[in-house]
Design an enzyme around this catalytic site. Structure first.
Site, short mmCIF file in Angstrom:
data_model
loop_
_atom_site.label_atom_id
_atom_site.label_comp_id
_atom_site.label_asym_id
_atom_site.label_seq_id
_atom_site.Cartn_x
_atom_site.Cartn_y
_atom_site.Cartn_z
N HIS A 192 -20.28 9.11 7.44
CA HIS A 192 -20.12 10.59 7.64
C HIS A 192 -21.27 11.32 7.39
CE1 HIS A 192 -18.38 14.57 6.56
NE2 HIS A 192 -17.21 13.97 6.87
N GLN A 240 -18.00 3.82 10.35
CA GLN A 240 -18.47 5.01 10.49
C GLN A 240 -19.30 5.73 9.20
OE1 GLN A 240 -15.50 8.81 10.37
NE2 GLN A 240 -16.54 8.72 12.27
N GLY A 265 0.87 -1.25 0.05
CA GLY A 265 0.02 0.12 0.01
C GLY A 265 0.74 1.25 0.01
N ALA A 266 0.42 2.33 -0.85
CA ALA A 266 1.12 3.55 -0.98
C ALA A 266 0.27 4.60 -0.66
CB ALA A 266 1.67 3.35 -2.49
N HIS A 302 -17.98 5.48 5.13
CA HIS A 302 -16.78 6.59 5.01
C HIS A 302 -15.42 5.68 5.64
CE1 HIS A 302 -14.47 10.21 4.97
NE2 HIS A 302 -14.29 10.28 6.13
N SER A 305 -7.82 10.27 11.45
CA SER A 305 -7.29 9.33 10.42
C SER A 305 -5.80 9.89 10.07
CB SER A 305 -8.04 8.71 9.18
OG SER A 305 -7.52 7.96 8.57
N ALA A 355 -0.09 6.08 4.85
CA ALA A 355 0.62 4.97 5.95
C ALA A 355 1.68 4.05 5.28
CB ALA A 355 -0.60 3.72 6.52
N ARG A 364 -14.55 7.19 15.09
CA ARG A 364 -13.35 8.11 14.83
C ARG A 364 -13.90 9.70 14.76
NH1 ARG A 364 -10.92 10.50 10.45
NH2 ARG A 364 -12.18 9.40 8.76
N ARG A 374 -19.38 12.43 14.44
CA ARG A 374 -20.13 11.78 13.43
C ARG A 374 -21.06 10.76 13.53
NH1 ARG A 374 -14.63 11.46 9.47
NH2 ARG A 374 -14.61 13.74 9.30
N GLU A 390 -16.30 17.60 6.56
CA GLU A 390 -16.71 18.06 7.71
C GLU A 390 -16.27 19.68 7.96
OE1 GLU A 390 -16.96 15.20 10.89
OE2 GLU A 390 -15.61 16.74 11.82
N PHE A 403 -13.28 21.14 14.08
CA PHE A 403 -13.84 20.05 13.48
C PHE A 403 -14.39 19.22 14.39
CE2 PHE A 403 -13.05 17.12 9.79
CZ PHE A 403 -12.49 18.22 8.73
N GLU A 457 -5.59 2.86 7.93
CA GLU A 457 -7.10 2.27 8.01
C GLU A 457 -7.17 1.01 8.11
OE1 GLU A 457 -10.07 4.75 5.43
OE2 GLU A 457 -11.50 3.19 6.05
N LEU A 469 -17.83 12.92 -0.75
CA LEU A 469 -18.06 13.49 0.51
C LEU A 469 -17.91 15.02 0.14
CD1 LEU A 469 -17.38 12.42 3.65
CD2 LEU A 469 -15.16 13.46 3.42
C1 LIG Z 1 -13.20 11.50 0.72
C2 LIG Z 1 -12.26 10.99 1.82
C3 LIG Z 1 -12.07 12.33 2.76
C4 LIG Z 1 -11.34 12.27 4.08
N1 LIG Z 1 -10.78 13.11 4.65
C5 LIG Z 1 -10.23 13.16 5.80
C6 LIG Z 1 -9.74 14.21 6.43
O1 LIG Z 1 -10.05 15.36 6.03
N2 LIG Z 1 -9.05 13.90 7.50
C7 LIG Z 1 -8.68 12.57 7.88
O2 LIG Z 1 -7.87 12.47 9.04
N3 LIG Z 1 -9.03 11.59 7.34
C8 LIG Z 1 -9.81 11.62 6.45
N4 LIG Z 1 -10.46 10.58 5.57
C9 LIG Z 1 -9.76 9.41 6.13
C10 LIG Z 1 -8.50 9.18 5.48
O3 LIG Z 1 -8.29 9.72 4.36
C11 LIG Z 1 -8.00 7.54 5.34
O4 LIG Z 1 -8.49 6.95 6.16
C12 LIG Z 1 -6.77 7.41 4.90
O5 LIG Z 1 -5.96 8.33 4.19
C13 LIG Z 1 -6.44 5.89 4.81
O6 LIG Z 1 -4.87 5.92 4.46
P1 LIG Z 1 -3.94 4.68 4.36
O7 LIG Z 1 -2.85 4.92 3.99
O8 LIG Z 1 -4.22 3.86 5.39
O9 LIG Z 1 -4.86 3.96 2.93
P2 LIG Z 1 -5.24 4.42 1.42
O10 LIG Z 1 -4.84 5.94 1.52
O11 LIG Z 1 -6.62 4.10 1.37
O12 LIG Z 1 -4.05 3.64 0.52
C14 LIG Z 1 -4.21 2.32 0.40
C15 LIG Z 1 -3.24 1.81 -0.41
O13 LIG Z 1 -3.37 0.20 -0.30
C16 LIG Z 1 -3.10 -0.10 -1.80
N5 LIG Z 1 -3.80 -1.63 -1.74
C17 LIG Z 1 -4.89 -1.89 -1.30
N6 LIG Z 1 -5.15 -3.22 -1.66
C18 LIG Z 1 -4.09 -3.60 -2.16
C19 LIG Z 1 -3.68 -4.99 -2.58
N7 LIG Z 1 -4.34 -5.89 -2.54
N8 LIG Z 1 -2.51 -5.06 -3.38
C20 LIG Z 1 -1.68 -4.01 -3.12
N9 LIG Z 1 -2.04 -2.60 -2.69
C21 LIG Z 1 -3.09 -2.63 -2.28
C22 LIG Z 1 -3.44 0.79 -2.59
O14 LIG Z 1 -3.26 0.71 -4.10
C23 LIG Z 1 -3.20 2.12 -2.06
O15 LIG Z 1 -1.99 2.60 -2.25
C24 LIG Z 1 -11.17 10.83 4.25
C25 LIG Z 1 -11.49 9.64 3.72
C26 LIG Z 1 -12.07 9.94 2.48
C27 LIG Z 1 -12.48 8.59 1.78
#
Ligand SMILES: Cc1cc2nc3c(=O)[nH]c(=O)nc-3n(C[C@H](O)[C@H](O)[C@H](O)COP(=O)(O)OP(=O)(O)OC[C@H]3O[C@@H](n4cnc5c(N)ncnc54)[C@H](O)[C@@H]3O)c2cc1C
Length: 574
Positions: free
Chosen positions: A237, A235, A11-12, A347, A394, A15, A389, A281, A250, A115, A378, A247
């Site tokens: 939203h 959750q 995942g990129a 969400h 997040s 996190a 949350r 939320r 907020e 927020f 996540e 979305l």
């Molecule tokens: C529209 C929206 C707005 C948001 N706004 C906010 C905000 O303002 N503040 C806040 O705190 N949170 C916010 N959130 C929540 C927050 O953005 C996410 O929870 C967080 O960015 C998740 O980050 P992550 O690095 O865990 O995963 P992601 O950013 O979802 O990245 C997942 C990665 O995993 C990879 N992946 C998935 N499955 C596979 C697989 N099988 N094989 C290889 N790679 C895979 C994908 O390619 C991707 O690179 C928002 C969420 C959404 C949807």
């Protein structure tokens, strides 16, 4: 084909990139992502990242911690929340030093806005804590972290879809992935694997989540006997664009937008007299559903209004440009002059792969780590969000625990050798692919997915009860039978996205089952899990985390105590 790395990050998003940065320089590191990195969902985050910088008014990490614990309906582990809120501050400054273009105060400090659920002096009034870059905060975080990864020579495998995780002799030995461009299966033999594969919001019809958020990482580890924690807490939203779920952050309410029903009432006055539209939320989403049920939706339909008309052009242009544009593009509504139709949208998964505060995946109620396996973001459940949350938490979580997981994994790869690979590492993944490509069944993944999303929306969203959940459990059994007959029209190897959709649907079916079993068992209401047949929180029986295991006899539930340090559970009023 076997490749060997010291560490593999799956995942990129925020996190994964943060973890990879900590690993860079400690060994050879590969990041596998099914998307091109900067298309990860982190890039869609709008409103901001919470940290008690105190740039505009007094603020303290203890206040942030209290809000997070109370917001979680007391289910969050408080040792982890303390780390989250303390380290949020240095994390935001790290981003600033890496060049993230935050919005600024007139004196040039990082700008902050209110927020939902974030308060001063332990609940007295809203506080400005969310650090933001207009309403494109996640986009900026993702770009900034990706640039740092490039600078530090992190090796990316883009459009590699991870299908399986290898566990051998009680240790993690790597992952197996499908290369989208060629259809080839690759084994990545690694000393440490860190899952950062994001959420699973595509189980629901109305969702803010990107199409890619199908819970692949959660499903992969679950199928290897590792439990999933607190999956009943999903959750909603409050403000998704009507019918589409896209979305509207907020941040709009943070800047002063107001929710109104068909009588033009500011109905949150009835539900949260102190924080009003900035209540957490879970509460706002329930309030919207109640208004609609009691006949106060707009035109008797299932939506209410988000009113931004009093905010003025300058605020909308400078602080909320993207969501203003969304309302114009998707609804043809001009937010400067007209209220915007909204409804709650699926969400965020509060639950996920259980980890300790170092990002190590833990496999039981005693928090025993599985050596070499990590998770952050996540996909993981530390748990800092408990049953609900708070907004902006997040982005903090993915960066704080992405960093801690990456750092611990860096130490681990220095101190440990590779675990042996299983005898036939690719057999599971190859079966999964060939079953779909050789299927003679008649079912289409899209039809099953449609039913899944509608049923989940209907019976496992903001309100739940035993009757609905039991009917849903039965329905999921039928969908699983149909899934066995699913086929892919495309039988090719090059960019076979249909094949991947089938595989992703399989993950969502597994996770929906876990969600429903966990939700049926939890006979109380807490945070995002609201049982109409058990409307009260029940700390005596249910102040504990759920752990769901896949077994040959079905799903086995175990429970784990909540870590309470500073704040004893109290009634949750806002
Ligand atoms: C529209 C929206 C707005 C948001 N706004 C906010 C905000 O303002 N503040 C806040 O705190 N949170 C916010 N959130 C929540 C927050 O953005 C996410 O929870 C967080 O960015 C998740 O980050 P992550 O690095 O865990 O995963 P992601 O950013 O979802 O990245 C997942 C990665 O995993 C990879 N992946 C998935 N499955 C596979 C697989 N099988 N094989 C290889 N790679 C895979 C994908 O390619 C991707 O690179 C928002 C969420 C959404 C949807």
């Amino acid at each position: 084909m076997v490749q060997r790395y010291d560490a593999v990050v799956v995942g990129a998003g925020g996190a994964g990139l943060m973890a990879a940065l900590q690993l860079a320089g400690h060994g050879n590191v590969a990041v596998l992502s099914k998307l091109y990195p900067t298309r990860s969902h982190t890039g869609a985050a709008q409103g901001g990242i919470g940290a008690a910088l105190g740039n505009l008014e007094e603020d303290h990490w203890e206040w942030h911690m209290f809000d997070t614990v109370k917001g979680s309906d007391y289910l969050a582990d408080q040792d982890a929340v303390e780390i989250l809120c303390r380290e949020a501050i240095e994390t935001v400054y790290d981003l600033e030093h890496w060049g993230l273009p935050f919005s600024r105060t007139p004196e040039g400090k990082i700008a902050q806005r209110p927020f939902g659920g974030h308060t001063k002096e332990f609940g007295k009034a809203p506080v400005r804590r969310s650090c933001y870059a207009a309403d494109r905060t996640g986009h900026m975080i993702l770009q900034t972290c990706y640039q740092q990864c490039i600078k530090h020579d992190v090796h990316f495998y883009n459009e590699y879809h991870v299908l399986d995780v290898l566990i051998e002799q009680g240790r993690c030995a790597g992952v197996v992935a499908l290369c989208l461009a060629t259809g080839e299966i690759h084994t990545f033999h690694a000393k440490a694997v860190l899952f950062a594969s994001g959420g699973c919001g595509k189980m629901y019809r109305v969702s803010s989540n990107a199409h890619s958020l199908t819970g692949d990482g959660m499903a992969a580890v679950y199928r290897r006997g590792i439990p999933l924690e607190d999956m009943e807490f999903f959750q909603f939203h409050p403000t998704g664009i009507y019918k589409m779920g896209i979305l509207l952050s907020e941040a709009a309410r943070g800047e002063g937008a107001i929710l109104r029903n068909k009588l033009n009432e500011r109905f949150m006055e009835r539900y949260a007299p102190t924080l009003l539209d900035l209540a957490p939320r879970d509460m706002v989403s329930r309030a919207i559903y109640r208004e609609i049920r009691e006949g106060r939706g707009i035109d008797g339909k299932n939506y209410v209004h988000l009113d931004m008309t009093h905010l003025g052009k300058k605020v909308l242009d400078e602080k909320l440009p993207d969501i203003t544009e969304f309302a114009r593009t998707y609804l043809g509504v001009e937010p400067l002059t007209h209220p915007v139709p909204i409804q709650p949208t699926a969400h965020y998964a509060m639950g996920g792969i259980p980890t300790d505060v170092e990002g190590r995946v833990v496999i039981d109620e005693k928090n025993t780590p599985l050596p070499g396996l990590y998770a952050a973001g996540e996909v993981a459940c530390v748990s800092v969000h408990g049953a609900n949350r708070l907004g902006t938490n997040s982005l903090v979580d993915i960066l704080v625990f992405g960093r801690r997981g990456g750092r611990h994994a860096a130490k681990f790869i220095h101190e440990n050798d590779w675990a042996p690979l299983p005898a036939q590492p690719e057999v599971g993944a190859r079966d999964m692919v060939s079953r779909v490509l050789n299927s003679t069944g008649k079912e289409r993944a899209a039809d099953i997915r449609d039913t899944l999303q509608d049923e989940m929306m209907d019976k496992a969203s903001v309100f739940r009860d035993a009757q609905g959940l039991t009917a849903l459990r039965k329905k999921l059994g039928e969908l699983r039978e149909r899934y066995r007959q699913v086929k892919s029209e495309d039988r090719g190897t090059c960019y076979n996205t249909e094949l991947l959709e089938v595989i992703e649907l399989g993950c969502m079916l597994d996770l929906a089952e876990v969600l429903v079993e966990s939700a049926l068992a939890r006979e109380e209401s807490r945070g995002g899990h609201y049982r109409e047949d058990f409307p009260k929180r029940d700390d005596a029986t249910w102040l504990k985390h759920t752990l769901a295991y896949q077994t040959s006899k079905g799903i086995d539930l175990k429970f784990k105590p909540v870590v309470i340090t500073k704040f004893q559970p109290m009634e949750r009023k806002y």
